[in-house]
Design a protein around this motif. Structure first.
Motif, PDB file in Angstrom:
ATOM      1  N   VAL A 196       0.860  -1.181   0.000  1.00  0.00           N
ATOM      2  CA  VAL A 196       0.000   0.000   0.000  1.00  0.00           C
ATOM      3  C   VAL A 196       0.894   1.228   0.000  1.00  0.00           C
ATOM      4  O   VAL A 196       1.758   1.384   0.873  1.00  0.00           O
ATOM      5  N   VAL A 197       0.709   2.078  -0.985  1.00  0.00           N
ATOM      6  CA  VAL A 197       1.530   3.277  -1.125  1.00  0.00           C
ATOM      7  C   VAL A 197       0.905   4.389  -0.289  1.00  0.00           C
ATOM      8  O   VAL A 197      -0.304   4.657  -0.386  1.00  0.00           O
ATOM      9  N   ASN A 198       1.734   5.005   0.535  1.00  0.00           N
ATOM     10  CA  ASN A 198       1.279   6.133   1.340  1.00  0.00           C
ATOM     11  C   ASN A 198       1.269   7.380   0.470  1.00  0.00           C
ATOM     12  O   ASN A 198       2.310   7.903   0.072  1.00  0.00           O
ATOM     13  N   LEU A 199       0.085   7.860   0.150  1.00  0.00           N
ATOM     14  CA  LEU A 199      -0.035   9.011  -0.744  1.00  0.00           C
ATOM     15  C   LEU A 199       0.445  10.301  -0.111  1.00  0.00           C
ATOM     16  O   LEU A 199       0.727  11.277  -0.811  1.00  0.00           O
ATOM     17  N   ASP A 200       0.534  10.336   1.223  1.00  0.00           N
ATOM     18  CA  ASP A 200       1.020  11.553   1.874  1.00  0.00           C
ATOM     19  C   ASP A 200       2.486  11.817   1.544  1.00  0.00           C
ATOM     20  O   ASP A 200       2.936  12.962   1.547  1.00  0.00           O
ATOM     21  N   VAL A 201       3.233  10.725   1.297  1.00  0.00           N
ATOM     22  CA  VAL A 201       4.653  10.896   0.961  1.00  0.00           C
ATOM     23  C   VAL A 201       4.806  11.553  -0.406  1.00  0.00           C
ATOM     24  O   VAL A 201       5.731  12.337  -0.638  1.00  0.00           O
TER      25      VAL A 201
END
Length: 307
Positions: free
Chosen positions: A262-267
């Motif tokens: 799961v890619v953290n979109l905040d990064v």
């Protein structure tokens, strides 16, 4: 021997380089080929001995290739170069698309079409002999004054006042040149951390011969000095280390885990991308996409969403 150590110490103190490193008579090096710049002589080869004796103790012949001075003048080819500091970077429209690949292709295409319109170009004037980087208008005026007194002294060689004025003008030129060099070198020292290219460019400009590949040996053992032949030899050598693979018969890799990443979109938010863009060095060269970092940093708000 103490005399040999003194001789080597003398070479080091005077910044001289010995190019003959192999014995020329039995186990001794009797020949000295000394230069003040290591790049002047780029090939030293030992030939057959001179003459013939029963004991076969003869002095070997030596051949070398040399260069008196590199061509430091500007190239005769004139081509326009973009002036990034005077470009129009009012990019308010966000370049966004459905997926990352199409967004990146859109960014590259828009940059290629807009850079020709928003970034002006300039053709630099070529000179046979460029002025030093520390040269300024004050030194130019003093040099003209010195040349004026020089012409007057030649027309009136017995005039003591003109000779005194010419000597005084020479001292002024030397003082101005010394101060300009010290000021320019102090500027390089202060800015070498942010702009290391200035330091290396100034060091290379002080050399009589540039450090470059002067020649290579081909497969037949011939020494080639032609630039095109050198490029061909280098390409053949670099391509020889790669092997051709059959990508159609690639074995299948079994799945060893059922975990989903799961890619953290905040990064990868636009704010974090802008923060990383502001860290770019605008003085670096562009990469494979031909997008200059100066343009990316100037259009950070417009490029953040796409990147």
């Amino acid at each position: 021997r103490p005399s040999s150590l003194d001789f080597l110490d003398c070479l080091n103190k005077n910044y001289l380089t010995q190019h003959v490193l192999e014995p020329t008579f039995k186990d001794n090096i009797l020949d000295l080929v000394l230069t003040d710049d290591p790049a002047r002589i780029f090939r030293v080869s030992h030939g057959p001995p001179l003459g013939l004796t029963e004991k076969n103790c003869l002095h070997s012949s030596i051949r070398w290739s040399y260069e008196l001075r590199s061509n430091t003048g500007a190239s005769a080819i004139r081509f326009p170069r973009p002036v990034y500091s005077k470009g129009n970077y009012n990019c308010r429209d966000r370049l966004s698309s459905d997926d990352a690949d199409s967004s990146y292709n859109l960014l590259v295409s828009v940059y290629a079409s807009a850079s020709c319109l928003a970034i002006p170009t300039r053709v630099r004037k070529t000179q046979l002999r460029s002025n030093p980087k520390w040269f300024n208008q004050s030194i130019k005026a003093l040099t003209r004054e010195k040349y004026k007194f020089h012409c007057l002294c030649r027309s009136a060689p017995h005039n003591a006042d003109l000779k005194a004025a010419y000597i005084q003008s020479c001292k002024k030129v030397k003082t101005a040149v010394r101060k300009a060099i010290c000021k320019f070198e102090a500027f390089i020292v202060r800015s070498c951390k942010l702009q290391p290219k200035l330091l290396f460019n100034y060091i290379n400009s002080q050399k009589a011969c540039n450090d470059s590949i002067k020649g290579l040996l081909d497969a037949d053992g011939c020494f080639q000095t032609d630039g095109r032949v050198i490029v061909r030899l280098l390409n053949e050598h670099f391509s020889s280390v790669f092997s051709l693979r059959d990508y159609e018969s690639v074995p299948a890799m079994p799945c060893r885990s059922n975990t989903k990443c799961v890619v953290n979109l905040d990064v990868f938010s636009p704010d974090s991308v802008i923060k990383q863009i502001n860290r770019l060095n605008p003085r670096k060269s562009p990469g494979q996409d031909c997008i200059h970092p100066f343009v990316v940093k100037s259009c950070a708000n417009g490029f953040a969403e796409t990147l």
